[in-house]
Design a protein around this motif. Structure first.
Motif, mmCIF file in Angstrom:
data_model
loop_
_atom_site.group_PDB
_atom_site.id
_atom_site.type_symbol
_atom_site.label_atom_id
_atom_site.label_comp_id
_atom_site.label_asym_id
_atom_site.label_seq_id
_atom_site.Cartn_x
_atom_site.Cartn_y
_atom_site.Cartn_z
ATOM 1 N N ILE A 364 7.568 14.868 3.694
ATOM 2 C CA ILE A 364 8.484 14.284 4.680
ATOM 3 C C ILE A 364 9.558 13.479 3.967
ATOM 4 C CG2 ILE A 364 8.626 12.713 6.629
ATOM 5 C CD1 ILE A 364 5.930 13.582 7.440
ATOM 6 N N ALA A 365 9.158 12.851 2.880
ATOM 7 C CA ALA A 365 10.132 12.050 2.141
ATOM 8 C C ALA A 365 11.276 12.927 1.646
ATOM 9 C CB ALA A 365 9.452 11.380 0.963
ATOM 10 N N GLU A 366 10.917 14.147 1.310
ATOM 11 C CA GLU A 366 11.960 15.051 0.844
ATOM 12 C C GLU A 366 12.706 15.654 2.015
ATOM 13 O OE1 GLU A 366 12.135 18.492 -2.538
ATOM 14 O OE2 GLU A 366 10.254 17.611 -1.887
ATOM 15 N N ILE A 368 13.568 14.209 4.751
ATOM 16 C CA ILE A 368 14.541 13.349 5.434
ATOM 17 C C ILE A 368 15.957 13.570 4.911
ATOM 18 C CG2 ILE A 368 15.227 10.958 5.763
ATOM 19 C CD1 ILE A 368 12.336 10.313 6.212
ATOM 20 N N PRO A 369 16.160 13.566 3.594
ATOM 21 C CA PRO A 369 17.535 13.865 3.142
ATOM 22 C C PRO A 369 17.997 15.248 3.553
ATOM 23 C CG PRO A 369 16.251 12.957 1.371
ATOM 24 C CD PRO A 369 15.297 13.246 2.475
ATOM 25 N N THR A 372 18.961 15.159 6.993
ATOM 26 C CA THR A 372 20.241 14.459 7.105
ATOM 27 C C THR A 372 21.403 15.368 6.760
ATOM 28 O OG1 THR A 372 19.038 12.549 6.359
ATOM 29 C CG2 THR A 372 21.412 12.359 6.452
ATOM 30 N N GLU A 429 18.252 23.860 0.425
ATOM 31 C CA GLU A 429 18.917 22.618 0.056
ATOM 32 C C GLU A 429 20.400 22.811 -0.178
ATOM 33 O OE1 GLU A 429 17.075 20.683 -3.164
ATOM 34 O OE2 GLU A 429 15.391 19.981 -1.961
#
Lengths: 1347, 230
Positions: A364-366, A368-369, A372, A429
């Motif tokens: 999840i930490a990855e 979020i960006p 965004t 990404e």
């Protein structure tokens, strides 16, 4: 329709100074300008690109142009300079522009083939993508044999074969699973459900003991599990609650025994095993890998650990995680276990091991960006596509834009893959950045450019023009972006290089798609927009027909279904789209057959069917249950269906006591031998001999071979993540399972019972409740599904009702048809538009029409006879007739009937039309001359009912006595007594008429006007003047100038008198005769009237409107009952005050007077033009430059001033500075008329030539030769539609190309006089005089283009 | 430990003073408008700080989810507010524009602003994710990207000057903070930090200026419309 924008003013132009006309053009200007954002958006290049717009058009517009100038001239008048003088840049630019133009034509001409071609090329380019692994984090497998297994090398070797590239180096771990299947056999009736799993689970501890203690000894030494297994050091810190269950240190060995800390004592003393297992289940939503799955090693529903296990077989695994692979140790362990617990019918293969590679995990930490960036991307797309405007389907185009970008990216990846580049970057990404880099800008620019092309051009040309407008900037931007990205290629960072490569290919393919795909879609959209306009217009047209009252038909000599020979219809682009019923026919066909409705219904039925079929408790399960019951491999326990249940639920519960009371008798197949008969209730005693007792069969199938496949793919990663070991980008090797079969006898099971197990609730109760619950669930689901279906149907029905027109949604089929039949349309409900223009003839004048004025709503005309008629500009209704002044007294002296008789005897054949009763303006039928409003008017106020109003204020000048329909008042003369008397006597007869208020005067009106000759008319029946004896010679003044504003008619007479008439009532409201010099021109702006006189003086009048203080106010009009007009109510006292008189405005007669934008411009015979300010009548400029008298002036709201003179010269002036902008000689004679549009100036001269000039450069674009005598009549309907008058006809021209679009003949006979005056009204109608008649021509296709 | 968070800090005070100046005599409506703009910019700054911080810590991302919240707030508590305050720099840009009397006309659209933000996040992303051979390459690439950002979305001399000066000041401030031991970088390479930090600062200043200008444009047109209506 379009918002009024502040920037809209800047570009508007006006062809005629009439106020309504200005408004109309204003609309047009806004269409062209779109919004200020557009203007800013396109910026400077707009100016430049405009000039190049036309360069590729190679239409020969006018041969004359070439011959006169002798040099090749572009259509916009620019001369083609010789190529040597052009810079390379300009050449390039021209070429690009021309190429884009041709390309646009191509795209718009063949939309379907091009879209097909583009789709094909997209698919072709995306084809290599099929070979790419799908994005996602799913694991990848690779299978190798066990026998020749070696730990792969770290470095990938050359001949990898089909080895995946991740298969190198040792795996993170080897997984050895021991798959245990245990059952209590044979099943005894004394056993309770808990026995199904308690003793089998209890065996895990002995097995664990066995595995842990297994030691293999061979030549290389002694190896135990401790040495080989994966040693874990500690749980992940966040996992406090797992501590009691998962091993915290030592070997990673997972089994159901972990629930009881691998201690048999705890297990034995556990009163409720299931609760212990359930205790660790996460509450609420859980991810796929639960603790139960982890420990049991098989998915929860296959374990068989439950009270309702029908098979009575318990399955679990003991999972051993090894860090090193030792084949001999594993073999000995396998053999040992097989030896201890032989599996008789096990045929599992054990020669393959599977390596599972896990992709990178996205936490999840990855995330979020990433999220965004995607949000930013969507915001970008949103803000970009929001700017798409003025198209038919905004969303459709936005979708097309996004599709363009996305598929160009896919194409780029596909192409790169095709040429050997394997993408290493994370596609998800870099994707948003690629989109942002490629951008949607070009698409928007294209849309804006195309949309801002002239609306009335053909679609093809619009696309082409729009493309070529922006070609230069698009190419420039593209080159810049490519350069920037290529620079990025030299950073020598592999990731950036790869990104740049993708971006470059993406840019190029995006360009390709823009040019082919998006342009074509845009052309389709714009074509649809025109169709939609047509559709919108249809109901209006249908509604227009019945609105025309029948009596009017009598007046039009050619009835609406005109015989077509009079009209030559050229099918030109601007009009062609009027007949496109084919597509509409499809739509109407759909509507008529209610195809949509039926499709929705069928779809709903199908959907409900699918719902029922796929429902977990639905028919499929029932069928499956039926089948499985009949099959030999069917369920063992309770597979007997009670026949009384029509829809069989799934019998999860295995307790046979209640279910098996009745054997399915109708079942033709005999039950197989291994049908579970272990537990026989008393009711089933009869079946006992047929079913020998047998324990639960333990079978090994192909499923068991790789049981881990049934687990979630996150099973292993989550197990390892508990120990902070990541499997991302790594792989594990799963060794073949070791099957273990354990049969326990009932006695063992009973021995292992916990005391509380027997106190377990009687098995029948949960069974029944479960059964009942299943039923309930089934019905609940069915009811919910049904409700959902009904709701959906209702919703769709509502939607349908909302979206579809009500008239055929409500009524039945027959009803709707009947109703449609009433309308004038065919059976598709489609009334074909009238493509030919049929002019409406307004007849009534007896002589040639001299003056014409209009304010859009009304139309005032004055003939040489001095009669003024007011017409409704929409319907062609004659509203009012104002007869020739001065005759009122003669009427009053001789009586109307007498007059009429006298006239009848004298009137010539030419005037018979007016006498013809069918024309309705005469004699007994005079009512029809009157507007309808008149009739509905209540009777006069009581004050005036029985006495005539003797208002001297109205009538200070006896010569201009208004005799018209103002019924009572104007019987005033020098002889007051007699007049009053006569007025009284006049007052009586009207009572015999149906409308007494109006009748008394109106009969005269028509009569009189034919009798009143104009002063300047020598050939007319002026000889009759002698019959009017009482008239002074000074009274015979003709109208020289006419203006209409609101409902006030300002008439300037040759006697120098200015009169203000009420256009609706026909009453004289005010007059002024301060000067005796004839009024040659009039201008009427808001409340000011400017009159130019023959002696060169200029008079400024102020029209004051005073609300009456009371009815007794002097000069208050007698009839207060007329409905109020928009501007001036009839109660108002209107005063016309001379505010200023400029005596020597010019020292020669003023010939032209125009007023607009607060300026009054006069042109005179003295070769000068003067500009006055309207407010203070102050002379601002005297413009000198002509060498002859001024004959034509044009000024509009944007202060464009053009003047033409007798010398044939046309001058453009800057009104603000008074300087001359340009000066051209165009005509061999007087310039008779001048009109300006945004881009050009149109002039006509005595030489009957109409010249079109480029406004900015002053270069003649082309000219149109007119018929003799018709040169002066021209008007501009829209920016590109010019109308000119001819001999008995009017012609429409495409202003951009000089094409003749259509010629409309005004009279059936086709002979005719020339059209000398032409007036464009703001409802896209044209009024032209045609001898003594007026012709009202509607141009239907112009309006729809504008709104 | 995130480095890009600490950009633009020194600019905050300055921007307050400057943007207050011309408005001090203005009507209160304009003042509230200013506050609204400041608030929006503040929240944008905090949000970007948090997200970009996550980008920085992504390298050693953990598999197990429970610590997500803590990893979002892995930096010190004062960092996001600092960034938020600093991003009020967006007020400074329109103020300077109006002072200089040359209104910024280049690409004043929200889509362009969004593109700018996306490119900024992309630059951060690249600096966090892409493996560079050495620091010089990294800082050169980042510098080129930042200049490209400026050229694509700003192209104003004032913007460039402001960006450069603020990024230099911000770098100086961070260095001072490091010297005083308020925080320290994970990587001991001093040059590494110093070389790429200004570029990120510069890009951030440009981005914030872009957003601020767009907001100011909105306010401008809104006020104008209002006066027209009056």
């Amino acid at each position: 329709m379009f918002p009024s924008l502040p920037g809209g003013q800047a570009k508007q132009s006006c062809t005629l100074p009439e106020p309504r006309r200005e408004h109309y053009v204003n609309c047009n200007a806004q269409v062209r300008l779109k919004n200020p954002c557009t203007a800013a958006f396109r910026g400077r290049k707009q100016v430049a690109s405009r000039e190049t717009t036309w360069s590729p058009i190679s239409r020969s517009l006018d041969a004359l142009r070439r011959s006169v100038l002798g040099r090749p001239v572009l259509p916009n008048g620019r001369e083609l300079t010789t190529p040597t003088r052009m810079t390379l840049r300009e050449q390039l630019r021209k070429k690009i522009s021309a190429a884009f133009y041709r390309h646009g034509l191509l795209c718009a001409s063949y939309p379907v083939p091009i879209i097909l071609f583009t789709s094909a090329s997209i698919l072709t380019c995306c084809y290599p993508l099929l070979r790419l692994p799908l994005p996602g984090t799913g694991p990848v497998e690779f299978t190798t044999g066990v026998r020749d297994y070696n730990v792969p090398f770290h470095e990938p070797q050359g001949d990898l074969g089909e080895r995946p590239d991740w298969y190198h180096g040792p795996p993170v771990a080897y997984i050895q699973q021991v798959l245990v299947k245990a059952a209590v056999s044979p099943w005894d009736s004394s056993l309770v459900p808990v026995d199904v799993f308690r003793s089998p689970l209890g065996k895990v501890f002995s097995l664990l003991e066995e595995i842990r203690n297994h030691v293999h000894t061979d030549s290389s030494g002694i190896r135990s599990l401790e040495a080989l297994c994966l040693q874990v050091t500690g749980l992940f810190p966040g996992l406090r609650r797992m501590q009691s269950v998962l091993p915290e240190h030592g070997c990673l060995l997972v089994s159901p025994g972990n629930y009881w800390q691998n201690q048999r004592e705890l297990f034995d003393s556990d009163p409720d095993l299931l609760r212990t297992i359930q205790k660790h289940e996460p509450k609420g939503l859980h991810t796929s890998a639960t603790l139960r799955d982890l420990l049991f090693g098989v998915p929860g529903k296959f374990t068989g650990v439950s009270h309702y296990n029908r098979k009575r077989v318990v399955t679990y695994t003991i999972t051993v995680v090894l860090s090193h692979y030792d084949a001999s140790f594993l073999n000995s362990l396998r053999n040992r276990l097989k030896q201890l617990h032989p599996s008789a019918n096990c045929s599992l293969r054990d020669d393959h091991m599977v390596h599972v590679h896990f992709k990178e995990e996205i936490g999840i930490a990855e995330l979020i960006p990433l999220v965004t960036t995607y949000i930013i991307l969507f915001a970008y797309i949103y803000f970009s596509t929001r700017k798409i405007d003025m198209v038919k389907s905004k969303w459709g185009l936005a979708l097309a834009a996004v599709v363009t970008v996305l598929s160009s990216l896919l194409m780029s990846v596909g192409l790169c893959t095709l040429f050997g580049l394997t993408p290493t970057l994370n596609g998800g990404e870099i994707f948003p950045y690629l989109v942002v880099v490629i951008g949607l800008e070009n698409v928007l620019v294209l849309t804006k450019s195309v949309v801002s092309t002239p609306v009335d051009l053909e679609v093809k040309l619009r696309i082409a023009q729009g493309l070529s407008n922006e070609s230069w900037s698009i190419m420039k931007n593209m080159a810049t972006e490519l350069c920037i990205i290529l620079i990025g290629y030299f950073t020598l960072v592999p990731a950036i290089q790869e990104f740049c490569l993708f971006a470059v290919v993406g840019l190029v393919s995006d360009f390709f798609l823009q040019m082919f795909f998006f342009t074509t879609v845009l052309s389709i959209d714009i074509r649809r927009m025109e169709l939609a306009d047509l559709n919108r217009r249809l109901p209006a047209e249908a509604g227009l027909l019945p609105q025309k009252p029948v009596p009017l038909r009598t007046r039009e000599v050619p009835p609406p279904p005109r015989p077509s020979p009079h009209t030559i219809t050229l099918q030109t682009p601007a009009f062609r789209n009027l007949r496109l019923p084919k597509r509409l026919r499809v739509v109407y066909f759909l509507a008529r057959t209610r195809l949509a409705q039926r499709i929705i219904m069928v779809g709903t039925v199908i959907w409900i069917g699918i719902l029922v079929y796929t429902d977990p408790a639905g028919i499929r399960t029932y069928l499956a249950a039926q089948v499985s019951e009949q099959s030999p491999l069917g369920d063992h326990g309770g597979g007997v269906l009670p026949p009384h249940l029509p829809v069989a639920p799934v019998f999860r519960g295995g307790d046979p006591t209640s279910t098996l009371s009745i054997h399915p008798a109708p079942d033709p197949t005999t039950l197989p031998e291994n049908q579970s008969q272990g537990h026989l209730g008393p009711a089933r005693a009869g079946r006992l001999p047929h079913a020998p007792p047998a324990g639960p069969q333990i079978t090994w199938g192909a499923d068991d071979e790789e049981g881990w496949r049934r687990l979630s793919f996150r099973h292993w990663p989550s197990l390892f993540s508990y120990y902070n070991i990541t499997l991302a980008k790594k792989y594990i090797s799963i060794l073949p399972v070791i099957p273990v079969t354990i049969h326990l006898n009932p006695q063992e099971a009973i021995d292992m019972r916990h005391p509380q197990d027997t106190r377990h609730p009687p098995p029948s109760i949960p069974k029944v409740s479960a059964d009942f619950q299943t039923d309930l669930t089934l019905y609940k689901v069915a009811a919910l599904g049904l409700a959902a279906g009904v709701l959906l149907v209702l919703l769709l029905f509502c939607l349908y009702r909302v979206l579809c027109p009500r008239n055929y949604g409500q009524n039945g089929v027959a009803h709707g048809r009947r109703r449609r039949g009433d309308l004038p349309c065919d059976d598709y409900g489609y009334s074909p538009p009238v493509s030919e223009i049929s002019p409406l003839l307004l007849r009534g004048h007896s002589m040639d029409i001299e003056c014409l004025a209009s304010d859009g709503m009304l139309l005032a005309s004055c003939c040489l006879a001095g009669q003024i008629r007011v017409w409704d500009a929409q319907t062609g209704d004659c509203l009012t007739v104002i007869p020739k002044p001065g005759l009122g007294r003669s009427i009053s002296s001789s009586g109307c009937w007498e007059q009429r008789d006298a006239w009848d005897s004298l009137s010539g054949a030419a005037e018979s039309e007016c006498a013809d009763p069918s024309n309705g303006c005469d004699g007994a039928l005079e009512d029809e001359c009157y507007p309808l409003r008149r009739r509905s008017a209540p009777s006069r106020p009581p004050l005036f009912t029985n006495q005539p109003d003797l208002t001297p204020l109205i009538d200070t000048n006896f010569a201009s006595l208004p005799p018209s329909n103002v019924s009572t008042p104007p019987r005033v003369g020098f002889d007051f007594g007699g007049l009053v008397e006569r007025a009284y006597t006049e007052h009586e007869p009207p009572s015999t008429y149906p409308s007494p208020s109006s009748a008394s005067s109106s009969p005269h009106s028509c009569t009189l006007l034919q009798r009143s000759p104009s002063l300047g008319d020598s050939t007319g029946p002026s000889t009759q003047d002698s019959a009017v004896g009482t008239q002074g010679s000074g009274d015979v003044s003709s109208v020289w100038a006419l203006e209409l504003r609101g409902n006030l008619i300002a008439a300037g007479r040759s006697s120098g008198k200015l009169e203000l008439w009420d256009a609706v009532e026909g009453s004289l409201r005010c007059s002024n005769e301060d000067s005796v010099s004839g009024i040659t021109a009039l201008a009427f702006l808001s409340n000011r009237i400017v009159a130019a006189r023959l002696n060169g003086s200029l008079d400024f009048f102020n029209v004051e409107i005073n609300k009456p203080l009371g009815l007794l106010h002097r000069g208050a009009p007698c009839r207060g009952s007329v409905p109020p007009s928009p501007c001036y109510s009839s109660e108002d006292v209107i005063n016309c005050q001379l505010t200023r008189s400029v005596q020597c405005a010019h020292h020669k007669p003023i010939t032209v007077l125009r007023a607009a934008a607060g300026r009054v411009v006069t042109g005179s015979q003295d070769h000068t033009v003067r500009v006055y300010r309207l407010e203070d009548s102050c002379c601002l400029f005297t413009l000198q430059g002509h060498s002859g008298g001024i004959t034509a002036i044009y000024i509009d709201q944007t202060m464009v001033l053009a003047s033409g003179g007798q010398d044939g010269a046309i001058c453009l002036w800057d009104v603000l500075t008074g300087s001359r902008v340009s000066h051209v000689y165009g005509h061999r004679g007087d310039v008779t008329s001048l009109v300006c549009t945004n881009s050009c100036v149109i002039s006509s001269g005595l030489d009957d030539l109409i010249c079109i000039w480029d406004r900015s450069t002053g270069i003649k674009l082309y000219s149109i030769q007119q018929e003799v005598g018709c040169g002066a009549s021209l008007g501009v309907i829209s920016e590109s539609l010019l109308v000119t008058g001819g001999q008995g006809c009017v012609s429409f021209w495409d202003l951009n190309f000089g094409d003749l679009l259509q010629t409309v003949y005004l009279s059936p006979s086709g002979d005719g006089q020339g059209v000398r005056q032409l007036l464009v009204l703001d409802n896209a109608a044209i009024v032209c005089d045609f001898g003594s008649e007026l012709s009202l021509v509607y141009v239907p296709s112009v309006l729809e283009k504008l709104d | 430990m995130s480095n890009s968070d600490r950009r633009q800090r020194p600019g905050s005070k300055e921007s307050h003073r400057c943007s207050w100046g011309p408005y001090i005599s203005a009507i209160t409506n304009r003042t509230t408008n200013l506050f609204i703009r400041g608030g929006m910019l503040f929240s944008v700054g905090v949000f970007l700080a948090l997200v970009l911080n996550l980008l920085q810590v992504q390298r050693n991302v953990t598999l197990f989810p429970p610590d997500v919240i803590s990893s979002i707030f892995s930096s010190a508590w004062w960092v996001p507010p600092c960034c938020g305050t600093a991003s009020v720099i967006g007020l400074l840009y329109p103020c300077i524009d109006s002072r200089l009397g040359e209104p910024h006309k280049f690409k004043r659209e929200w889509s362009s602003v969004m593109r700018c933000v996306a490119v900024f996040v992309g630059i951060n992303h690249a600096s966090a994710k892409v493996d560079f051979a050495n620091n010089v390459q990294l800082s050169l690439t980042l510098a080129a990207l930042s200049i490209g950002l400026w050229w694509t979305f700003d192209r104003s001399r004032s913007g460039f000057g402001l960006g450069v000066s603020i990024s230099l000041l911000a770098t100086l401030a961070t260095q001072l903070l490091v010297y005083n031991g308020v925080f320290q970088y994970t990587s001991p390479d001093f040059l590494y930090i110093r070389s790429w930090l200004p570029c990120i600062f510069f890009a951030g200043v440009i981005t914030m200026g872009n957003i601020g200008r767009q907001l100011a444009l909105y306010e401008h047109s809104f006020l104008q419309q209002k006066t027209h209506q009056d």
